[in-house]
Each structure stands twice: as structure tokens, then as C-alpha cells.
Design an enzyme around this catalytic site. Structure first.
Site, short mmCIF file in Angstrom:
data_model
loop_
_atom_site.label_atom_id
_atom_site.label_comp_id
_atom_site.label_asym_id
_atom_site.label_seq_id
_atom_site.Cartn_x
_atom_site.Cartn_y
_atom_site.Cartn_z
N SER A 142 39.54 50.74 38.58
CA SER A 142 40.87 50.58 38.00
C SER A 142 41.73 51.76 38.47
O SER A 142 41.35 52.92 38.28
CB SER A 142 40.75 50.58 36.48
OG SER A 142 42.03 50.57 35.89
N LYS A 168 41.57 47.00 40.68
CA LYS A 168 42.55 46.62 39.65
C LYS A 168 43.68 47.64 39.67
O LYS A 168 43.42 48.85 39.66
CB LYS A 168 41.83 46.58 38.30
CG LYS A 168 42.68 46.73 37.07
CD LYS A 168 41.85 46.39 35.84
CE LYS A 168 42.11 47.36 34.71
NZ LYS A 168 41.28 47.06 33.52
N LYS A 170 47.09 49.11 37.85
CA LYS A 170 47.88 49.15 36.62
C LYS A 170 49.33 48.82 36.97
O LYS A 170 49.86 49.33 37.98
CB LYS A 170 47.79 50.54 35.99
CG LYS A 170 46.43 50.85 35.42
CD LYS A 170 46.15 49.99 34.20
CE LYS A 170 44.84 50.37 33.54
NZ LYS A 170 44.59 49.57 32.32
N ASP A 195 46.66 44.93 35.71
CA ASP A 195 46.53 45.11 34.25
C ASP A 195 47.80 45.75 33.73
O ASP A 195 48.16 46.86 34.12
CB ASP A 195 45.32 46.01 33.96
CG ASP A 195 45.05 46.18 32.47
OD1 ASP A 195 45.78 45.58 31.64
OD2 ASP A 195 44.10 46.91 32.12
N GLU A 220 45.72 40.88 33.79
CA GLU A 220 45.08 41.29 32.53
C GLU A 220 46.14 41.74 31.52
O GLU A 220 47.01 42.55 31.85
CB GLU A 220 44.11 42.45 32.85
CG GLU A 220 43.35 43.00 31.66
CD GLU A 220 42.36 44.10 32.08
OE1 GLU A 220 42.04 44.19 33.30
OE2 GLU A 220 41.93 44.87 31.22
N ASP A 245 42.41 41.53 27.21
CA ASP A 245 41.67 42.76 26.89
C ASP A 245 42.02 43.10 25.43
O ASP A 245 41.33 42.68 24.50
CB ASP A 245 42.08 43.85 27.90
CG ASP A 245 41.55 45.23 27.58
OD1 ASP A 245 40.91 45.42 26.54
OD2 ASP A 245 41.79 46.17 28.38
N LYS A 269 34.78 44.82 26.13
CA LYS A 269 34.54 46.25 25.89
C LYS A 269 33.81 46.33 24.57
O LYS A 269 34.34 45.86 23.55
CB LYS A 269 35.86 47.02 25.80
CG LYS A 269 36.63 47.11 27.11
CD LYS A 269 37.96 47.83 26.92
CE LYS A 269 38.72 47.91 28.24
NZ LYS A 269 40.13 48.32 28.03
N GLY A 297 36.39 49.12 30.87
CA GLY A 297 36.04 50.53 30.75
C GLY A 297 37.09 51.28 29.96
O GLY A 297 38.25 50.83 29.86
O1 SMG Z 1 37.02 53.16 32.59
O2 SMG Z 1 37.62 52.90 34.66
C1 SMG Z 1 37.85 52.92 33.46
C2 SMG Z 1 39.26 52.60 33.02
C3 SMG Z 1 39.51 51.16 33.08
O3 SMG Z 1 41.76 50.50 33.19
C4 SMG Z 1 40.85 50.79 32.48
N1 SMG Z 1 40.94 50.82 31.13
O4 SMG Z 1 43.26 48.54 29.72
O5 SMG Z 1 41.46 48.18 30.77
C5 SMG Z 1 42.27 48.97 30.32
C6 SMG Z 1 42.13 50.46 30.44
C7 SMG Z 1 42.13 51.11 29.08
C8 SMG Z 1 41.98 52.59 29.08
S1 SMG Z 1 43.35 53.39 29.70
C9 SMG Z 1 43.12 55.05 29.39
MG MG Z 2 42.92 46.48 30.23
#
Ligand code: SMG
Ligand code: MG
Length: 375
Positions: A142, A168, A170, A195, A220, A245, A269, A297
Site C-alpha cells: 500500500s 495499492k 492511496k 483506496d 477500496e 474496509d 482486518k 494491514g
Molecule cells: O499495513 O501496509 C499496511 C498499511 C495498509 O493502507 C493500509 N492501511 O485503509 O487499508 C487502509 C490503511 C489503514 C491504515 S492507514 C495508517
Molecule cells: Mg483501506
């Protein structure tokens, strides 16, 4: 259902740890520079110990949960009754915490620590206990919002080179079609997803229509974190599969979302849904509906990452997870690092319980605060 001997919880130790991230992680709701987490160490009256990690963040931005609240929820509400509960098996532990509304990440941390202790005493790995069918899992990565599209492409290049099987990105309003197109053009064969962490409204439909042209694996959590109906409307209007999510907090939520057509894919998760046992039920519901799941994650340390790897080895986890290598997050993890092979897979820990534990020196160096119950 769980079987086998019940154990008594003798003590619970809370520990706040902080680890600098190798690079800041920016999402639509803010930027993380350090991973700050509450770890739980649970002892049984038989002398077994286990570790759990709470996936809450320092502030209530991803969800309403946050570290200081988790600390109090565990110390003052969830923890004390467990010390008085008598012998428990995993289902009994969950039942003993069910009187508390919400606080799923806190419950999940206690459940993880309990399972680790309970499984270590039985000599069974978490993966085997959950029903895992693989000993390696496919890894995605991500990637946070970057300063410029060029900087993003440069970061992605290193991850593609390392072997990650899905990237992925953001997104947020103002950082979507442009940078995502730049990455899609630079890495044609690489499976890509986006996402939004709930940053858009239905009125932003044109953004998602434009993203349809990029053949993404999924989008996402585009809309509100508690919304299912608007996601169902959006999902009918775009070709890219919607994945949820934040909106999925239980197996019941997953069932509602899938039956409403609010998503076709579920990010699982364990912390968000209240623990590994509920996460397995989310997996089961999605499988009944023919929907793929993948393991999300929360920038976990090596402790929480071990649990994610065990979960991601269940048969319904057919898409690469946000289960990246320790080095993608930390110069030094608090456990032995989880390493990814050049083929983009990572080993599921095979040892008893989580199969990993904190390295004493690292744990000491990262610890900000410790409290024990009973004191
Ligand atoms: O653990 O690699 C990781 C982060 C994956 O993008 C990630 N997590 O919305 O899925 C999500 C975000 C939430 C945490 S953002 C700090
Ligand atoms: Mg997410």
C-alpha cells in the site's frame, strides 16, 4: 468452535511502543510518521504467555478507536473480568468480553494474546488453528499519497522491482485519476488498486468513471465509513469492483454489504472486526457469497503481522494482502523481520502460537509506557 483445555488468565501487561516508519505514510485522513501501538502480554496461571497487538492508531481517524482509549478499555473494562473469569477457551474468552460494546481493536488484541498463549501451550500454530491451507502468502503493498506523480512512480518502481504482486495507491480528491494513470502507464502488467479511506461522495461519480478506464483490481472504501447504501449505488454504476474496509466491522456487516451489492470484495482486518475468530467468520461469509477476500494491514509491527500472515493463509484469501515485508515499514522491527521472497510471497509463521515474539532489546528500546493488571 474451539475445543481443548481451558486456561485461566493470571495477568495482563499493557505496553505502548513507538517505531519510526522508514517513510511517512500519507492517506486521505492524515500522515503517520511513527507506528505507535499498544501491545498486550497475557499470562496464564499455567505459566504460558502470549502477545497481542492492538491495531488502533494514535488518534481516532481511521475509526473511532485510538491508543489511549484502547489502554483504558483494556485496563479498566475488558481486562479485570478476564482475571476473575476462571478457565476459558477462545470462545469463552470472546464471550467474556462481549458485554463491552464496540472496542473491537482492544478485544482483538486481548484475543490475539490469549490465542498465542493458549496455542503455545498446545504446540499448535495460529495458522493451523485457523484452518490455513498454505504456508506462503502473496503480498501486495500500500503506497501513500506522494508529493508528486513522479515521486509516486519512483516509489512504486522499487516495490515492483522487489516483487510485490499488487500495488495499492492511496487516493483523495485532487490526487486520483492523474497519479493513478501515471502509475498504470508506467507499470502496465502490475495489478493496481486504489483506496480512498472514505474521502469521496456519490457526487464524485465522474472520478470513479474515469478510473474505470484503468482496469483496476478494485476501488477500496470510496465513500462514507459507515455507509452501505451509497456504496451499493456506486457499485452499480461503475465497472471496477468495490471493496469495503472501514464499513465492515463484523461478519454480519459483511453479509449485509454483499447482499446489498455494496461490495464484491472484502478487506479483512482482524482488529477492525474484533478479532481473529470473527475475521474467520467474515472470510466464511464472503466465501458463501463467492466474494474474494484479502488481508488488510494497519502498519503492524512483527507481532500483528504474524497474525495477518496466518489469517491470509485461509483458502478464501485469493487476492494479495497488504501483508508487506517488515523492511517496507521499519528499519528494525520489534521481532525478527518478516521477509518477502523475490516472487512476492512471504512465509506464514509455522511455530506454536504466533510463531514470533518480541526481541527483548528491541522491545525495550521501543517501549514508552508499561502497566500491568493486577498491579
Ligand atoms: O499495513 O501496509 C499496511 C498499511 C495498509 O493502507 C493500509 N492501511 O485503509 O487499508 C487502509 C490503511 C489503514 C491504515 S492507514 C495508517
Ligand atoms: Mg483501506
Amino acid at each position: 468452535m474451539t475445543d481443548g483445555a481451558a486456561v485461566e488468565v493470571a495477568a495482563i501487561e499493557l505496553r505502548l511502543v513507538a517505531l519510526p516508519l522508514v517513510r511517512p505514510f500519507r492517506t486521505s485522513f492524515g500522515e503517520e510518521r511513527d507506528k505507535v501501538a499498544v501491545l498486550v502480554r497475557l499470562e496464564t496461571t499455567d505459566g504460558a504467555t502470549g502477545w497481542g497487538e492492538c491495531v488502533a492508531m494514535a488518534s481516532p481517524r481511521y475509526s473511532e478507536e485510538f491508543n489511549d482509549a484502547a489502554w483504558l478499555a483494556i485496563r479498566d473494562h475488558l481486562g479485570p473480568p478476564l482475571l476473575e473469569a476462571g478457565p476459558l477457551d477462545p470462545d469463552g474468552l470472546v464471550a467474556a468480553m462481549s458485554w463491552v460494546r464496540g472496542h473491537r481493536m482492544s478485544k482483538a488484541a486481548l484475543e490475539m494474546a490469549f490465542l498465542d498463549a493458549w496455542l503455545r501451550a498446545r504446540g499448535e500454530s495460529l495458522a493451523a488453528f485457523l484452518g490455513a491451507e498454505r504456508d506462503r502468502v502473496a503480498c501486495g503493498v500500500s503506497v501513500g499519497i506522494a508529493a508528486t506523480p513522479d515521486a509516486l512512480v519512483e516509489q512504486v518502481a522499487a516495490y515492483v522491482e522487489a516483487g510485490y504482486r499488487r500495488v495499492k495507491l492511496k487516493i483523495e480528491p485532487g490526487w486520483d485519476v492523474g497519479p493513478v494513470t501515471a502509475v498504470a502507464n508506467a507499470f502496465p502488467g502490475t495489478p493496481l488498486s486504489v483506496d480512498a479511506n472514505a474521502a469521496y461522495r456519490l457526487a464524485d461519480l465522474p472520478v470513479f468513471e474515469a478510473l474505470d478506464a484503468l482496469d483496476l483490481v478494485m476501488v477500496e472504501q470510496p465513500l462514507g465509513h459507515e455507509d452501505l447504501l451509497e456504496h451499493a449505488v456506486l457499485a452499480r454504476r461503475i465497472a471496477t469492483p468495490v471493496c469495503l474496509d472501514e464499513s465492515i466491522r463484523s461478519a454480519a456487516d459483511a453479509r449485509a454489504a454483499l447482499e446489498l451489492g455494496a461490495c464484491r470484495i472484502v478487506n479483512v482486518k482482524q482488529g477492525r472486526v474484533g478479532g481473529l475468530l470473527e475475521a474467520r467468520r467474515v472470510h466464511d461469509v464472503a466465501r458463501e457469497h463467492g466474494a474474494p477476500v484479502w488481508c488488510g494491514g494497519m502498519l503492524e509491527t512483527g507481532i500483528g503481522r504474524a497474525a495477518n500472515l496466518a489469517l491470509a493463509a485461509l483458502p478464501g484469501f485469493t487476492l494479495p494482502g497488504d501483508t508487506s515485508a517488515s523492511e517496507r515499514y521499519f528499519a528494525e522491527d520489534i521481532t525478527e523481520p518478516h521477509r518477502m521472497a523475490p516472487d512476492g510471497t512471504m512465509a506464514v509463521p509455522a511455530g506454536a502460537g504466533l510463531g514470533v515474539e518480541p526481541l527483548p532489546d528491541r522491545l525495550e528500546a521501543c517501549t514508552r509506557r508499561v502497566e500491568r493488571i493486577p498491579a
